[in-house]
Design a protein around this motif. Structure first.
Motif, PDB file in Angstrom:
ATOM      1  N   ARG A 113      61.171 -22.666   0.749  1.00 36.25           N
ATOM      2  CA  ARG A 113      61.151 -21.219   0.940  1.00 36.25           C
ATOM      3  C   ARG A 113      59.707 -20.738   1.067  1.00 36.25           C
ATOM      4  O   ARG A 113      59.401 -19.898   1.902  1.00 36.25           O
ATOM      5  CB  ARG A 113      61.838 -20.517  -0.211  1.00 36.25           C
ATOM      6  CG  ARG A 113      61.986 -19.027   0.029  1.00 36.25           C
ATOM      7  CD  ARG A 113      62.730 -18.329  -1.088  1.00 36.25           C
ATOM      8  NE  ARG A 113      64.032 -18.938  -1.292  1.00 36.25           N
ATOM      9  CZ  ARG A 113      64.584 -19.121  -2.483  1.00 36.25           C
ATOM     10  NH1 ARG A 113      63.959 -18.751  -3.561  1.00 36.25           N
ATOM     11  NH2 ARG A 113      65.767 -19.665  -2.598  1.00 36.25           N
ATOM     12  N   ASN A 114      58.814 -21.276   0.255  1.00 39.73           N
ATOM     13  CA  ASN A 114      57.410 -20.878   0.340  1.00 39.73           C
ATOM     14  C   ASN A 114      56.800 -21.340   1.653  1.00 39.73           C
ATOM     15  O   ASN A 114      56.029 -20.613   2.273  1.00 39.73           O
ATOM     16  CB  ASN A 114      56.623 -21.451  -0.837  1.00 39.73           C
ATOM     17  CG  ASN A 114      56.947 -20.753  -2.134  1.00 39.73           C
ATOM     18  OD1 ASN A 114      57.485 -19.657  -2.139  1.00 39.73           O
ATOM     19  ND2 ASN A 114      56.625 -21.401  -3.237  1.00 39.73           N
ATOM     20  N   HIS A 115      57.144 -22.551   2.099  1.00 42.47           N
ATOM     21  CA  HIS A 115      56.590 -23.034   3.356  1.00 42.47           C
ATOM     22  C   HIS A 115      57.192 -22.300   4.538  1.00 42.47           C
ATOM     23  O   HIS A 115      56.504 -22.072   5.526  1.00 42.47           O
ATOM     24  CB  HIS A 115      56.829 -24.537   3.512  1.00 42.47           C
ATOM     25  CG  HIS A 115      55.952 -25.360   2.615  1.00 42.47           C
ATOM     26  ND1 HIS A 115      54.586 -25.313   2.666  1.00 42.47           N
ATOM     27  CD2 HIS A 115      56.257 -26.237   1.628  1.00 42.47           C
ATOM     28  CE1 HIS A 115      54.071 -26.123   1.769  1.00 42.47           C
ATOM     29  NE2 HIS A 115      55.076 -26.698   1.109  1.00 42.47           N
ATOM     30  N   SER A 116      58.451 -21.929   4.460  1.00 44.66           N
ATOM     31  CA  SER A 116      59.067 -21.224   5.581  1.00 44.66           C
ATOM     32  C   SER A 116      58.557 -19.792   5.678  1.00 44.66           C
ATOM     33  O   SER A 116      58.520 -19.227   6.753  1.00 44.66           O
ATOM     34  CB  SER A 116      60.588 -21.232   5.456  1.00 44.66           C
ATOM     35  OG  SER A 116      60.991 -20.464   4.342  1.00 44.66           O
ATOM     36  N   SER A 117      58.161 -19.199   4.563  1.00 46.42           N
ATOM     37  CA  SER A 117      57.639 -17.835   4.633  1.00 46.42           C
ATOM     38  C   SER A 117      56.208 -17.823   5.137  1.00 46.42           C
ATOM     39  O   SER A 117      55.756 -16.859   5.726  1.00 46.42           O
ATOM     40  CB  SER A 117      57.721 -17.160   3.267  1.00 46.42           C
ATOM     41  OG  SER A 117      56.874 -17.813   2.338  1.00 46.42           O
ATOM     42  N   ARG A 118      55.479 -18.909   4.938  1.00 49.62           N
ATOM     43  CA  ARG A 118      54.096 -18.976   5.401  1.00 49.62           C
ATOM     44  C   ARG A 118      54.010 -18.937   6.920  1.00 49.62           C
ATOM     45  O   ARG A 118      53.202 -18.187   7.454  1.00 49.62           O
ATOM     46  CB  ARG A 118      53.405 -20.213   4.841  1.00 49.62           C
ATOM     47  CG  ARG A 118      51.948 -20.293   5.293  1.00 49.62           C
ATOM     48  CD  ARG A 118      51.196 -21.383   4.604  1.00 49.62           C
ATOM     49  NE  ARG A 118      51.006 -21.007   3.218  1.00 49.62           N
ATOM     50  CZ  ARG A 118      50.834 -21.844   2.229  1.00 49.62           C
ATOM     51  NH1 ARG A 118      50.804 -23.123   2.465  1.00 49.62           N
ATOM     52  NH2 ARG A 118      50.661 -21.429   1.001  1.00 49.62           N
ATOM     53  N   PRO A 119      54.811 -19.708   7.667  1.00 51.09           N
ATOM     54  CA  PRO A 119      54.732 -19.598   9.125  1.00 51.09           C
ATOM     55  C   PRO A 119      55.049 -18.201   9.630  1.00 51.09           C
ATOM     56  O   PRO A 119      54.508 -17.779  10.640  1.00 51.09           O
ATOM     57  CB  PRO A 119      55.768 -20.611   9.619  1.00 51.09           C
ATOM     58  CG  PRO A 119      55.845 -21.616   8.534  1.00 51.09           C
ATOM     59  CD  PRO A 119      55.629 -20.826   7.269  1.00 51.09           C
ATOM     60  N   ASP A 120      55.911 -17.475   8.939  1.00 51.08           N
ATOM     61  CA  ASP A 120      56.185 -16.107   9.357  1.00 51.08           C
ATOM     62  C   ASP A 120      54.920 -15.277   9.300  1.00 51.08           C
ATOM     63  O   ASP A 120      54.618 -14.517  10.222  1.00 51.08           O
ATOM     64  CB  ASP A 120      57.260 -15.479   8.477  1.00 51.08           C
ATOM     65  CG  ASP A 120      58.621 -16.118   8.688  1.00 51.08           C
ATOM     66  OD1 ASP A 120      58.809 -16.748   9.754  1.00 51.08           O
ATOM     67  OD2 ASP A 120      59.476 -15.984   7.793  1.00 51.08           O
ATOM     68  N   ARG A 121      54.168 -15.430   8.214  1.00 46.07           N
ATOM     69  CA  ARG A 121      52.910 -14.689   8.099  1.00 46.07           C
ATOM     70  C   ARG A 121      51.920 -15.160   9.155  1.00 46.07           C
ATOM     71  O   ARG A 121      51.221 -14.347   9.758  1.00 46.07           O
ATOM     72  CB  ARG A 121      52.326 -14.858   6.701  1.00 46.07           C
ATOM     73  CG  ARG A 121      53.050 -14.022   5.676  1.00 46.07           C
ATOM     74  CD  ARG A 121      52.365 -14.097   4.352  1.00 46.07           C
ATOM     75  NE  ARG A 121      53.180 -15.004   3.532  1.00 46.07           N
ATOM     76  CZ  ARG A 121      52.723 -15.836   2.637  1.00 46.07           C
ATOM     77  NH1 ARG A 121      51.456 -15.896   2.388  1.00 46.07           N
ATOM     78  NH2 ARG A 121      53.537 -16.618   1.965  1.00 46.07           N
TER      79      ARG A 121
END
Length: 182
Positions: A124-132
């Motif tokens: 979840r943390n890694h998937s939210s990083r690409p969004d940013r």
């Protein structure tokens, strides 16, 4: 009328009195007891499973129908003492094999769920990083596009000035336009 400080002070006093009385009553009760607890029975004194297994230090063996002391030096009772399928500890209806299997399954389930939770949190943390990152790159692309458009407009304005200066525009009032029409 009472002031708030006097109410607080009286509340503190009453709490102190209750605590003091409780302490005194516990101390006096402890001093009044003169009977000592009965000496613990040895495990061999128990003649059935129901009376043996409630004691943590005792182990009932259905193969020999006797109650023996649990061998604390071993995690599991050795087969020479009692086979695991016939040994009972804690409750009569659950043998050691079933207890070990149940504990292994339970601990495995807990470990797997912890690992899955950790993986989900990490993903979840890694998937939210690409969004940013994608948002930042999109903003940068938009800024670059706007600057490019601005330079394009400025370049077109400069080219139009040069065309006007040398009479290359499609204006009909320019003195050299008559040569172009012929």
């Amino acid at each position: 009328m009472f002031s708030s400080t006097s109410l607080k002070q009286s509340a503190r006093t009453s709490v102190f009195c209750v605590v003091f009385l409780l302490f005194v009553s516990l101390v006096t009760q402890g001093e009044c007891q003169t009977t000592s607890p009965p000496p613990p029975l040895s495990c061999s004194a128990f003649k059935n499973c129901d009376s043996c297994v409630p004691h943590a230090k005792c182990l009932w063996c259905f193969a020999t129908n006797n109650c023996t002391e649990y061998p604390v030096t071993w995690l599991l009772p050795p087969a020479s003492l009692c086979p695991l399928s016939q040994a009972r500890w804690g409750v009569c209806w659950l043998n050691f094999e079933a207890l070990i299997i149940a504990l292994a399954v339970l601990s495995g389930t807990i470990l797997v769920s912890i690992v899955i939770c950790c993986c989900c949190c990490c993903c979840r943390n890694h998937s939210s990083r690409p969004d940013r990152d994608e948002e930042r790159f999109a903003r940068r692309r938009e800024e670059i596009k706007q600057r490019s458009e601005q330079r394009k407009v400025e370049r077109k304005a400069r080219h139009n000035e040069i065309r006007r200066k040398y009479g290359l525009m499609g204006d009909s009032d320019h003195p050299y336009s008559k040569f172009e029409n012929e």
